[in-house]
Structures are given as structure tokens and as C-alpha cells.
Design a protein around this motif. Structure first.
Motif, PDB file in Angstrom:
ATOM      1  N   LEU A   6       0.744  -1.204   0.098  1.00  0.00           N
ATOM      2  CA  LEU A   6       0.153  -0.019   0.014  1.00  0.00           C
ATOM      3  C   LEU A   6       0.762   1.242  -0.072  1.00  0.00           C
ATOM      4  CD1 LEU A   6      -2.811   1.537   0.207  1.00  0.00           C
ATOM      5  CD2 LEU A   6      -2.495   1.276   2.702  1.00  0.00           C
ATOM      6  N   ASP A   7       1.915   1.202   0.636  1.00  0.00           N
ATOM      7  CA  ASP A   7       2.805   2.227   0.878  1.00  0.00           C
ATOM      8  C   ASP A   7       3.565   2.694  -0.624  1.00  0.00           C
ATOM      9  OD1 ASP A   7       5.864   3.090   2.615  1.00  0.00           O
ATOM     10  OD2 ASP A   7       4.040   4.347   2.443  1.00  0.00           O
ATOM     11  N   ARG A   8       3.972   1.656  -1.140  1.00  0.00           N
ATOM     12  CA  ARG A   8       4.639   1.797  -2.297  1.00  0.00           C
ATOM     13  C   ARG A   8       3.432   2.280  -3.631  1.00  0.00           C
ATOM     14  NH1 ARG A   8       6.974  -3.108  -1.296  1.00  0.00           N
ATOM     15  NH2 ARG A   8       5.497  -4.102  -2.610  1.00  0.00           N
ATOM     16  N   ARG A   9       2.315   1.630  -3.406  1.00  0.00           N
ATOM     17  CA  ARG A   9       1.231   2.307  -4.350  1.00  0.00           C
ATOM     18  C   ARG A   9       0.865   3.600  -4.163  1.00  0.00           C
ATOM     19  NH1 ARG A   9      -4.106  -1.210  -4.104  1.00  0.00           N
ATOM     20  NH2 ARG A   9      -2.892  -2.447  -2.655  1.00  0.00           N
ATOM     21  N   PHE A  10       0.665   4.031  -2.782  1.00  0.00           N
ATOM     22  CA  PHE A  10       0.296   5.459  -2.440  1.00  0.00           C
ATOM     23  C   PHE A  10       1.709   6.316  -2.926  1.00  0.00           C
ATOM     24  CE2 PHE A  10       0.290   9.225   0.327  1.00  0.00           C
ATOM     25  CZ  PHE A  10      -1.229   9.560  -0.036  1.00  0.00           C
ATOM     26  N   ILE A  11       2.709   5.974  -2.738  1.00  0.00           N
ATOM     27  CA  ILE A  11       3.756   6.616  -3.314  1.00  0.00           C
ATOM     28  C   ILE A  11       3.968   6.978  -4.907  1.00  0.00           C
ATOM     29  CG2 ILE A  11       6.343   6.939  -3.382  1.00  0.00           C
ATOM     30  CD1 ILE A  11       6.493   5.827  -0.617  1.00  0.00           C
ATOM     31  N   GLY A  12       3.670   5.720  -5.514  1.00  0.00           N
ATOM     32  CA  GLY A  12       3.468   5.787  -7.049  1.00  0.00           C
ATOM     33  C   GLY A  12       2.230   6.629  -7.529  1.00  0.00           C
ATOM     34  N   PHE A  13       1.214   6.440  -6.651  1.00  0.00           N
ATOM     35  CA  PHE A  13       0.112   7.459  -6.934  1.00  0.00           C
ATOM     36  C   PHE A  13       0.329   8.834  -6.752  1.00  0.00           C
ATOM     37  CE2 PHE A  13      -4.086   9.455  -5.904  1.00  0.00           C
ATOM     38  CZ  PHE A  13      -4.629   8.893  -7.080  1.00  0.00           C
ATOM     39  N   ALA A  59      -1.197   2.274 -14.059  1.00  0.00           N
ATOM     40  CA  ALA A  59       0.223   1.635 -13.976  1.00  0.00           C
ATOM     41  C   ALA A  59       0.462   1.423 -12.428  1.00  0.00           C
ATOM     42  CB  ALA A  59       1.263   2.414 -14.832  1.00  0.00           C
ATOM     43  N   VAL A  60       0.043   2.471 -11.618  1.00  0.00           N
ATOM     44  CA  VAL A  60       0.387   2.469 -10.359  1.00  0.00           C
ATOM     45  C   VAL A  60      -0.650   1.437  -9.468  1.00  0.00           C
ATOM     46  CG1 VAL A  60      -0.295   3.639  -8.039  1.00  0.00           C
ATOM     47  CG2 VAL A  60       0.578   4.869 -10.080  1.00  0.00           C
ATOM     48  N   PHE A  61      -1.789   1.264 -10.091  1.00  0.00           N
ATOM     49  CA  PHE A  61      -2.431   0.025  -9.589  1.00  0.00           C
ATOM     50  C   PHE A  61      -2.248  -1.325 -10.018  1.00  0.00           C
ATOM     51  CE2 PHE A  61      -4.801   3.801  -7.913  1.00  0.00           C
ATOM     52  CZ  PHE A  61      -4.989   3.524  -6.402  1.00  0.00           C
ATOM     53  N   LYS A  62      -1.422  -1.133 -11.074  1.00  0.00           N
ATOM     54  CA  LYS A  62      -1.116  -2.377 -11.995  1.00  0.00           C
ATOM     55  C   LYS A  62      -2.319  -3.270 -12.602  1.00  0.00           C
ATOM     56  CE  LYS A  62       2.968  -3.566  -9.145  1.00  0.00           C
ATOM     57  NZ  LYS A  62       3.401  -2.248  -9.554  1.00  0.00           N
ATOM     58  N   PHE A 112      -6.994   9.046  -4.386  1.00  0.00           N
ATOM     59  CA  PHE A 112      -6.154   7.781  -4.155  1.00  0.00           C
ATOM     60  C   PHE A 112      -7.397   7.009  -3.624  1.00  0.00           C
ATOM     61  CE2 PHE A 112      -3.947   4.936  -1.541  1.00  0.00           C
ATOM     62  CZ  PHE A 112      -3.268   4.352  -2.408  1.00  0.00           C
ATOM     63  N   LEU A 113      -7.836   7.381  -2.214  1.00  0.00           N
ATOM     64  CA  LEU A 113      -8.946   6.522  -1.674  1.00  0.00           C
ATOM     65  C   LEU A 113      -9.814   6.049  -2.561  1.00  0.00           C
ATOM     66  CD1 LEU A 113      -8.808   8.379   1.919  1.00  0.00           C
ATOM     67  CD2 LEU A 113      -7.575   6.271   1.067  1.00  0.00           C
ATOM     68  N   ALA A 114     -10.481   7.207  -3.361  1.00  0.00           N
ATOM     69  CA  ALA A 114     -11.650   6.633  -4.158  1.00  0.00           C
ATOM     70  C   ALA A 114     -11.399   5.787  -5.225  1.00  0.00           C
ATOM     71  CB  ALA A 114     -12.167   8.114  -4.736  1.00  0.00           C
ATOM     72  N   MET A 115     -10.171   5.823  -5.696  1.00  0.00           N
ATOM     73  CA  MET A 115      -9.489   5.041  -6.947  1.00  0.00           C
ATOM     74  C   MET A 115      -9.138   3.531  -6.235  1.00  0.00           C
ATOM     75  SD  MET A 115      -9.611   6.366  -9.941  1.00  0.00           S
ATOM     76  CE  MET A 115      -9.660   8.058 -10.441  1.00  0.00           C
ATOM     77  N   ARG A 116      -8.683   3.336  -5.083  1.00  0.00           N
ATOM     78  CA  ARG A 116      -8.404   2.071  -4.503  1.00  0.00           C
ATOM     79  C   ARG A 116      -9.863   1.457  -3.964  1.00  0.00           C
ATOM     80  NH1 ARG A 116      -5.252   1.992   1.004  1.00  0.00           N
ATOM     81  NH2 ARG A 116      -7.390   2.380   1.623  1.00  0.00           N
ATOM     82  N   ARG A 117     -10.819   2.226  -3.665  1.00  0.00           N
ATOM     83  CA  ARG A 117     -12.005   1.763  -3.119  1.00  0.00           C
ATOM     84  C   ARG A 117     -12.979   1.329  -4.083  1.00  0.00           C
ATOM     85  NH1 ARG A 117     -14.749  -0.084   1.545  1.00  0.00           N
ATOM     86  NH2 ARG A 117     -16.981   0.521   1.369  1.00  0.00           N
ATOM     87  N   PHE A 118     -13.103   2.091  -5.361  1.00  0.00           N
ATOM     88  CA  PHE A 118     -14.097   1.979  -6.169  1.00  0.00           C
ATOM     89  C   PHE A 118     -13.871   1.356  -7.409  1.00  0.00           C
ATOM     90  CE2 PHE A 118     -15.654   5.111  -3.253  1.00  0.00           C
ATOM     91  CZ  PHE A 118     -16.664   4.544  -2.543  1.00  0.00           C
TER      92      PHE A 118
END
Length: 128
Positions: A6-13, A59-62, A112-118
Motif C-alpha cells: 500500500l505504501d509503494r502504491r500510495f507513493i506511486g500514486f 500503472a500505479v494500481f497494476k 487515491f482513496l476513491a480509486m483504491r476503493r471503487f
């Protein structure tokens, strides 16, 4: 403690978001400086950046699954609505459109939160 993935994904985001933000704000600022009304410039800059943003967020969320595009667009539509309301409020408080938009940009880290959640929520086969 935040999980390393999650940390890497957030930094990438945040990195991708920085590039997306520079692009979108550049389009917005250029249009405002050309005399386009701020709300029209906001809509145009949002539309101009959405597909590019889909590629960088994917790309961030693969996941480049095009079936996620409708949810991605829905999140951006909601964020555009929030942006228009906030832009209007901050401009009414006395800031010009360029400074007002710059002042409210940090709010959109919530994307970021919306993208990750929805949008880029893990499918069952990805979590096993």
C-alpha cells in the motif's frame, strides 16, 4: 503500520498524481490566461487529462483493464463536481482562479482513496 505494498502504491500514486496535476493545472492555467472562464477551463482541463490519468493510475494500481474506465470516469466526475464547488467558494472568498485552484489541489489526494476503493479494488483472484 501501513503495509509496504500500500505504501509503494500510495507513493506511486503521488508521483503519477504530481505529473497529472502539472498537466491539468497547466491546461487550466493556460486557458484562464487566454481568457476562458474558470469553470469552463476546469471542465476542459479535467476532460483533457482523464485518459492520460487513467493510464498513469492504471500503472500505479497494476491494472490496465479497460472495463474499469466507467468507474474511473465516475470518480473523476464526482471529483470535478467537488472541484467546481470548492473553486467557486474559494474564489468568492477573494482569491483569483489560478491561486484558488492551486489552494484546493491538496484536497484531491482523496482521489487515491476513491480509486483504491471503487476503481482498482482487487478482484477475488488477485487476493488469493
Amino acid at each position: 503500520m501501513i503495509a509496504p505494498a500500500l505504501d509503494r502504491r500510495f507513493i506511486g500514486f503521488l508521483l503519477a498524481g504530481g505529473i497529472n496535476t502539472l498537466f491539468g493545472y497547466g491546461v487550466f492555467g493556460g486557458l484562464v490566461l487566454l481568457g476562458v472562464l474558470p469553470h469552463v477551463a476546469l471542465i476542459v482541463s479535467t476532460v483533457a487529462g482523464v485518459l492520460f490519468n487513467f493510464l498513469t493510475a492504471s500503472a500505479v494500481f497494476k491494472s490496465r483493464d479497460i472495463r474499469r474506465l466507467p468507474r474511473f470516469l465516475a470518480v473523476y466526475a464526482v471529483m470535478l463536481g467537488f472541484n467546481m464547488v470548492l473553486l467557486d467558494l474559494v474564489m468568492r472568498a477573494g482569491l483569483g482562479p489560478l491561486l484558488a485552484q492551486a489552494a484546493i489541489l491538496p484536497f484531491f489526494t482523496l482521489t487515491f482513496l476513491a480509486m483504491r476503493r471503487f476503481v482498482f479494488v482487487a478482484s477475488p483472484e488477485q487476493t488469493s
